[in-house]
Design a protein around this motif. Structure first.
Motif, PDB file in Angstrom:
ATOM      1  N   UNK A 251       3.450 -11.564  -0.698  1.00 49.98           N
ATOM      2  CA  UNK A 251       3.508 -12.329  -1.945  1.00 49.98           C
ATOM      3  C   UNK A 251       4.382 -13.549  -1.709  1.00 49.98           C
ATOM      4  N   UNK A 252       4.458 -14.424  -2.726  1.00 55.16           N
ATOM      5  CA  UNK A 252       5.243 -15.638  -2.569  1.00 55.16           C
ATOM      6  C   UNK A 252       4.597 -16.597  -1.581  1.00 55.16           C
ATOM      7  N   UNK A 253       5.424 -17.460  -1.008  1.00 54.93           N
ATOM      8  CA  UNK A 253       4.918 -18.462  -0.073  1.00 54.93           C
ATOM      9  C   UNK A 253       5.895 -18.623   1.091  1.00 54.93           C
ATOM     10  N   UNK A 254       5.335 -18.895   2.249  1.00 53.97           N
ATOM     11  CA  UNK A 254       6.098 -19.282   3.436  1.00 53.97           C
ATOM     12  C   UNK A 254       5.402 -20.512   4.022  1.00 53.97           C
ATOM     13  N   UNK A 255       5.693 -21.669   3.457  1.00 56.71           N
ATOM     14  CA  UNK A 255       4.988 -22.900   3.820  1.00 56.71           C
ATOM     15  C   UNK A 255       5.535 -23.505   5.109  1.00 56.71           C
ATOM     16  N   UNK A 256       4.625 -23.918   5.983  1.00 55.33           N
ATOM     17  CA  UNK A 256       5.054 -24.821   7.048  1.00 55.33           C
ATOM     18  C   UNK A 256       4.769 -26.239   6.580  1.00 55.33           C
ATOM     19  N   UNK A 257       5.682 -27.139   6.883  1.00 59.93           N
ATOM     20  CA  UNK A 257       5.607 -28.506   6.377  1.00 59.93           C
ATOM     21  C   UNK A 257       5.181 -29.447   7.501  1.00 59.93           C
TER      22      UNK A 257
ATOM     23  N   UNK B  34      -0.901 -28.517  23.441  1.00 64.68           N
ATOM     24  CA  UNK B  34      -0.138 -27.597  24.293  1.00 64.68           C
ATOM     25  C   UNK B  34       1.114 -27.103  23.577  1.00 64.68           C
ATOM     26  N   UNK B  35       1.790 -27.997  22.871  1.00 58.92           N
ATOM     27  CA  UNK B  35       3.000 -27.601  22.142  1.00 58.92           C
ATOM     28  C   UNK B  35       2.666 -26.631  21.021  1.00 58.92           C
ATOM     29  N   UNK B  36       1.557 -26.846  20.330  1.00 60.66           N
ATOM     30  CA  UNK B  36       1.158 -25.934  19.263  1.00 60.66           C
ATOM     31  C   UNK B  36       0.813 -24.558  19.822  1.00 60.66           C
ATOM     32  N   UNK B  37       0.069 -24.519  20.915  1.00 58.91           N
ATOM     33  CA  UNK B  37      -0.297 -23.238  21.529  1.00 58.91           C
ATOM     34  C   UNK B  37       0.952 -22.478  21.968  1.00 58.91           C
ATOM     35  N   UNK B  38       1.881 -23.183  22.619  1.00 57.64           N
ATOM     36  CA  UNK B  38       3.124 -22.553  23.040  1.00 57.64           C
ATOM     37  C   UNK B  38       3.935 -22.049  21.873  1.00 57.64           C
ATOM     38  N   UNK B  39       3.953 -22.833  20.790  1.00 50.27           N
ATOM     39  CA  UNK B  39       4.676 -22.444  19.588  1.00 50.27           C
ATOM     40  C   UNK B  39       4.085 -21.186  18.968  1.00 50.27           C
ATOM     41  N   UNK B  40       2.772 -21.105  18.935  1.00 47.44           N
ATOM     42  CA  UNK B  40       2.108 -19.934  18.365  1.00 47.44           C
ATOM     43  C   UNK B  40       2.397 -18.679  19.181  1.00 47.44           C
TER      44      UNK B  40
ATOM     45  N   UNK C 158       1.719 -29.955  17.634  1.00 46.62           N
ATOM     46  CA  UNK C 158       3.160 -29.924  17.821  1.00 46.62           C
ATOM     47  C   UNK C 158       3.744 -28.536  17.593  1.00 46.62           C
ATOM     48  N   UNK C 159       5.039 -28.381  17.901  1.00 44.88           N
ATOM     49  CA  UNK C 159       5.673 -27.054  17.872  1.00 44.88           C
ATOM     50  C   UNK C 159       6.482 -26.729  16.625  1.00 44.88           C
ATOM     51  N   UNK C 160       6.516 -27.634  15.641  1.00 47.65           N
ATOM     52  CA  UNK C 160       7.514 -27.505  14.574  1.00 47.65           C
ATOM     53  C   UNK C 160       7.234 -26.408  13.552  1.00 47.65           C
ATOM     54  N   UNK C 161       6.055 -25.786  13.592  1.00 45.97           N
ATOM     55  CA  UNK C 161       5.756 -24.712  12.634  1.00 45.97           C
ATOM     56  C   UNK C 161       6.098 -23.339  13.195  1.00 45.97           C
ATOM     57  N   UNK C 162       6.681 -23.292  14.388  1.00 44.85           N
ATOM     58  CA  UNK C 162       6.935 -22.016  15.048  1.00 44.85           C
ATOM     59  C   UNK C 162       7.729 -21.029  14.216  1.00 44.85           C
TER      60      UNK C 162
ATOM     61  N   UNK D  62       9.081 -20.285  -0.407  1.00 47.77           N
ATOM     62  CA  UNK D  62       9.889 -20.934   0.619  1.00 47.77           C
ATOM     63  C   UNK D  62       9.029 -21.921   1.410  1.00 47.77           C
ATOM     64  N   UNK D  63       9.693 -22.921   1.945  1.00 50.70           N
ATOM     65  CA  UNK D  63       9.080 -23.805   2.943  1.00 50.70           C
ATOM     66  C   UNK D  63      10.099 -23.959   4.052  1.00 50.70           C
ATOM     67  N   UNK D  64       9.664 -24.471   5.179  1.00 44.03           N
ATOM     68  CA  UNK D  64      10.612 -24.652   6.262  1.00 44.03           C
ATOM     69  C   UNK D  64       9.986 -25.310   7.464  1.00 44.03           C
ATOM     70  N   UNK D  65      10.796 -25.477   8.482  1.00 42.45           N
ATOM     71  CA  UNK D  65      10.350 -26.103   9.722  1.00 42.45           C
ATOM     72  C   UNK D  65      11.283 -25.695  10.833  1.00 42.45           C
ATOM     73  N   UNK D  66      10.883 -25.935  12.059  1.00 43.31           N
ATOM     74  CA  UNK D  66      11.716 -25.624  13.209  1.00 43.31           C
ATOM     75  C   UNK D  66      10.905 -25.013  14.328  1.00 43.31           C
ATOM     76  N   UNK D  67      11.207 -25.403  15.553  1.00 45.36           N
ATOM     77  CA  UNK D  67      10.584 -24.758  16.690  1.00 45.36           C
ATOM     78  C   UNK D  67      11.165 -23.361  16.850  1.00 45.36           C
ATOM     79  N   UNK D  68      10.483 -22.533  17.619  1.00 45.47           N
ATOM     80  CA  UNK D  68      10.997 -21.198  17.917  1.00 45.47           C
ATOM     81  C   UNK D  68      10.746 -20.919  19.392  1.00 45.47           C
TER      82      UNK D  68
END
Length: 365
Positions: free
Chosen positions: A78-84, A134-140, A258-262, A284-290
């Motif tokens: 429930x709720x939200x976990x948004x990537x920006x 490549x950054x998105x794949x690595x982030x996922x 890109x990797x920022x939704x990790x 919630x929303x947020x951002x950041x590599x992982x």
């Protein structure tokens, strides 16, 4: 005696002729078209960051779950976990026109930076796309590792040599593709284990590394050097971890790169495979590599991402601790920013808000 009447003869108008007013109007319109076209053709040496849309990682895009999990039990959320996101203009694929630059100059939510700060000189459009992909794949993949391990799931891991620096200590001793087994007698089959083993090595001392090469184990003695930035012992290799997952996780993020939704991906994965909604219905929303050890890293365009989160109507925004310098003084009204440095810190903050414990949340000051 009567005064004679005189009249001034009018110049005859030519049939179909244009009046002076109409002629000037046409000239103005033509000039406007020419100026507009020139403004579109003139390219500016800048990159522009503008607020982009936010997407709920617990929801769908194009009728597909953004986080799709199969092969294991999942639970309602429930709720939200948004990537920006940010809308980024500039570079070889989307060069900034004069009009875009002018609009951004008058938009307080947009940021203009020299183009070379974002796109190195000489980079091609295809290279930019490949890097973003490549950054998105690595982030996922990192998000999947973190989310599953946080939920108590076993993720298999091996570490191989991905690259060897020319002239570095490992050159001529290790080979690309070597699978690392031990370092100085201690197990080193995960990234964290390799780092832990190397952290206790004195720079300049050789290390004994057991690797599997072509199906056979062998011991290789490798000298070390001192990293000028960290002071740690290094051997000059890049590590290439490989993971074995117990079930399938697919991330469908559309054309976002890109990797920022990790960070947000990892939280959504964790939420879907653990009982009880993580958010408690809050948004919630947020951002950041992982990375695979759960460390949250900095990203670009955080000020624009906070605006996007506010426009999406969320109340809480998870921001990397290393981005606090860009956050201070730029938080939109009505948005509470929570500083996080790790996955565990982010999860704990969400759990507190879900329980109504909103005081004392870490902030950027």
């Amino acid at each position: 005696m009567s005064t004679p009447q005189t009249s001034v003869p009018q110049a005859p108008q030519r049939p179909g002729g244009l009046s002076r007013r109409t002629t000037w109007l046409l000239v103005v319109v033509l000039l406007a078209v020419v100026i507009g076209a020139i403004g579109q053709l003139v390219k500016m040496p800048y990159a522009i960051f503008s607020p982009g849309p936010a997407q709920d990682t617990l929801g769908k895009t194009d009728n597909r779950d953004i986080i799709a999990i199969s092969g294991t039990q999942t639970y309602p959320t429930s709720g939200r976990l948004d990537f920006t996101t940010v809308s980024l203009y500039g570079g070889p694929n989307y060069p900034v026109t004069f009009w875009q630059w002018l609009r951004a100059k008058t938009d307080s939510d947009s940021k203009i930076v020299p183009e070379e700060q974002v796109f190195p000189k000489g980079v091609t459009g295809k290279q930019v796309e490949q890097e973003n992909t490549a950054e998105m794949v690595g982030s996922q993949e990192a998000a999947e590792v973190v989310g599953l391990r946080a939920a108590g799931k076993k993720v298999g891991e091996t570490v191989t040599v991905g690259a060897i620096g020319k002239g570095r200590p490992a050159e001529g001793r290790l080979k690309v593709g070597d699978r690392i087994e031990t370092i100085n007698g201690g197990p080193a089959t995960t990234l964290s284990a390799v780092h832990d083993r190397m952290d206790v090595v004195t720079p300049g001392s050789p290390v004994q590394i057991v690797v599997t090469r072509a199906g056979a184990r062998q011991t290789v003695s490798v000298p070390t050097a001192k990293d000028p930035e960290t002071g740690r012992a290094v051997i000059g290799i890049s590590l290439a971890p490989k993971y074995t997952f117990p079930f399938k996780v697919a991330v469908n993020a559309g054309d976002v790169g890109g990797p920022s939704a990790g960070l947000m991906f990892s939280l959504a994965i964790y939420d879907k495979i653990t009982p009880g909604p993580l958010t408690g219905g809050k948004e919630f929303a947020g951002t950041g590599t992982i990375d695979t050890e759960g460390t949250v890293g900095p990203i670009g365009g955080i000020q624009q991402k906070m605006v996007g989160a506010r426009d999406d109507g969320v109340d809480y925004f998870l921001a990397p601790a290393s981005n606090c310098g860009d956050v201070k003084g730029h938080v939109p009204d009505g948005l509470t920013v929570v500083k996080v440095g790790t996955f565990d810190e982010a999860r704990t903050a969400i759990e507190k808000v879900a329980k109504g414990q909103t005081s004392g949340l870490p902030s950027c000051g």
